[in-house]
Design a protein around this motif. Structure first.
Motif, PDB file in Angstrom:
ATOM      1  N   ASP A 104      -4.636  -3.328  -5.353  1.00 16.49           N
ATOM      2  CA  ASP A 104      -3.930  -3.604  -4.099  1.00 16.49           C
ATOM      3  C   ASP A 104      -4.682  -4.734  -3.401  1.00 16.49           C
ATOM      4  O   ASP A 104      -5.827  -4.581  -3.023  1.00 16.49           O
ATOM      5  N   GLU A 124      -5.320   3.399   7.162  1.00 17.36           N
ATOM      6  CA  GLU A 124      -5.947   2.090   7.291  1.00 17.36           C
ATOM      7  C   GLU A 124      -6.000   1.617   8.734  1.00 17.36           C
ATOM      8  O   GLU A 124      -5.035   1.781   9.476  1.00 17.36           O
ATOM      9  N   THR A 179       0.832  -1.207   0.000  1.00 18.83           N
ATOM     10  CA  THR A 179       0.000   0.000   0.000  1.00 18.83           C
ATOM     11  C   THR A 179       0.867   1.257   0.000  1.00 18.83           C
ATOM     12  O   THR A 179       0.565   2.231  -0.694  1.00 18.83           O
ATOM     13  N   THR A 225      -4.472  -3.776   4.944  1.00 13.13           N
ATOM     14  CA  THR A 225      -5.444  -3.569   3.886  1.00 13.13           C
ATOM     15  C   THR A 225      -6.587  -4.565   4.051  1.00 13.13           C
ATOM     16  O   THR A 225      -6.359  -5.767   4.096  1.00 13.13           O
TER      17      THR A 225
HETATM   18 MG    MG Z   1      -1.691  -2.858   2.333  1.00 14.90          MG
END
Ligand code: MG
Ligand code: GTP
Length: 394
Positions: free
Chosen positions: A157, A133, A118, A138
């Motif tokens: 992603d 996040e 990310t 993620t």
């Molecule tokens: Mg990530």
């Protein structure tokens, strides 16, 4: 200068990489990829061949009456620097039927948890998603468009590659290129091996980004050696695996990575017709309490418009609103565009194919047909089971 990379020579001479590889094949020169280097003698030979080709083409085009030519492949690729204007004109071949235009590459980023997938995307997009996040992990697959120095690139992603595998399990391949991110201080980890296996199974070209090279404990050589043990031999060790050292923190190497992506995309010759019939794939979907079902669709062929009717499995919907990956409202979306769509009544699953229908009636007909086919298959299965049971006796 004793050695030169194939792609930089192609750029210097104003020909595309495929043409360069064709010439090398003709000369019987072996290479691993366009980033392989060739000897100066070979470079001289290539210059001679190109000059000869140009000379051969020149008188012919001078004699030819001013035949109307379709605009010679007005691709939006970086304009090559022609050797001279005369040669450039002479090299043009009479244009055939209009070609299907190029489309942006769809690149999936995979790798072990926390290796910096990310963050790398953030650097490329100049955003700060990783920091926002929850827990830095993620949670869902994100598909983003990025305007880079090498043109538009679409990135996916993937957390733990689930989406990638479910999408593939349904027979859809959304990615054109896989980037395997490996942290230089951690080297190959279980999910790295999984990611590599996924990319190999999907038969997509793979580029390795060795990330976090800014760290004092970074050991890029160890990563390369570990890769070699998996039979993935980096170019500098004589193999054909492209390995790019990068830092998502300082940005070191990121331009090189983008360059390799664009070279790989060029070789893959990715094309799609924005005017053709629409087809796409569901990347993910979720139900928002207020908005309703939000589905992320990757447009693969054709163009989507607000108001279009879409069919997914045995559901249909009418596009009420569409947003791009930056969250901006858009009215239409062409090939290689990830869009979030509002308009389905039920959440479709990742990997499901999406088609469009002329109107609501047509959409219902497609669904009715699909439901009837499914029932036929189910009935046949029940019938087979019954017959088997009868044969076996009580
Ligand atoms: Mg990530
Ligand atoms: P998951 O989504 O959980 O699989 O992780 P990820 O691979 O997306 O990793 P993420 O980008 O969230 O980064 C993990 C941690 O590594 C964060 O603390 C980042 O700040 C840090 N990090 C990422 N790239 C670099 C880098 O190039 N250098 C340094 N020093 N730290 C980095």
């Amino acid at each position: 200068m004793s050695k030169v990379r194939i792609y930089s020579l192609a750029k210097d001479l104003g020909v595309d990489n495929n043409k360069m590889l064709e010439i090398l094949d003709g000369l019987g020169v072996s290479y691993k990829s366009v980033s392989s280097t060739i000897e100066e003698d070979t470079v001289d030979l290539i210059r001679e061949i190109l000059a000869a080709e140009a000379a051969e083409a020149a008188p012919a085009s001078a004699q030819a009456p001013a035949a109307p030519m379709a605009p010679a492949q007005a691709e939006t690729q970086a304009a090559p620097t022609p050797v001279s204007t005369a040669t450039a004109t002479a090299e043009r071949e009479p244009a055939a039927a209009p070609e299907v235009p190029h489309r942006a590459p769809v690149v999936t980023i995979m790798g072990h948890v926390d290796h910096g997938k990310t963050s790398l995307l953030d650097y490329i997009r100049k955003t700060k998603v990783a920091a926002k996040e929850a827990g830095g992990i993620t949670q869902h697959v994100g598909a983003f468009e990025a305007q880079t120095s090498k043109g538009r690139i679409v990135f996916i992603d993937t957390p733990g590659h689930e989406a990638f595998t479910t999408i593939r399990a349904r027979g859809a391949n959304v990615a054109d290129i896989a980037i395997i991110v490996i942290a230089a201080d951690d080297s190959l980890m279980p999910q790295t091996r999984e990611a590599i296996a996924h990319a190999q199974a999907a038969k997509v070209p793979m580029i390795v980004a060795i990330n976090k090279v800014d760290l004092p404990q970074a050991d890029a050589d160890r990563v390369k050696t570990d890769l070699t043990q998996l039979n993935l031999v980096p170019e500098e060790y004589g193999g054909d695996l492209v390995v790019v050292p990068v830092s998502a923190k300082t940005g070191e190497g990121v331009e090189d990575l983008l360059e390799y992506i664009s070279l790989t995309a060029e070789l893959e010759d990715l094309r799609a017709d924005p005017k053709g019939p629409f087809s796409g794939v569901i990347i993910e979907s979720r139900v928002d309490r207020q908005a309703g079902v939000l589905a992320t669709v990757m447009v693969q062929e054709g163009t989507l418009h607000v108001g279009d009717f879409l069919v997914v499995g045995e559901n249909y919907g009418k596009i009420k609103a569409m947003t791009d990956s930056g969250g901006g409202r858009i009215k239409e979306a062409g090939p290689s565009t990830p869009v979030q769509i509002l308009g389905f009544s039920e959440a479709p699953s990742s990997g499901e194919q999406v088609a469009s229908a002329k109107n609501e009636h047509a959409a219902r007909e497609v669904i009715a047909q699909r439901a009837s086919n499914r029932r036929d298959v189910e009935n046949a299965r029940i019938q087979r089971k019954k017959t088997l049971e009868e044969m076996m006796g009580p």
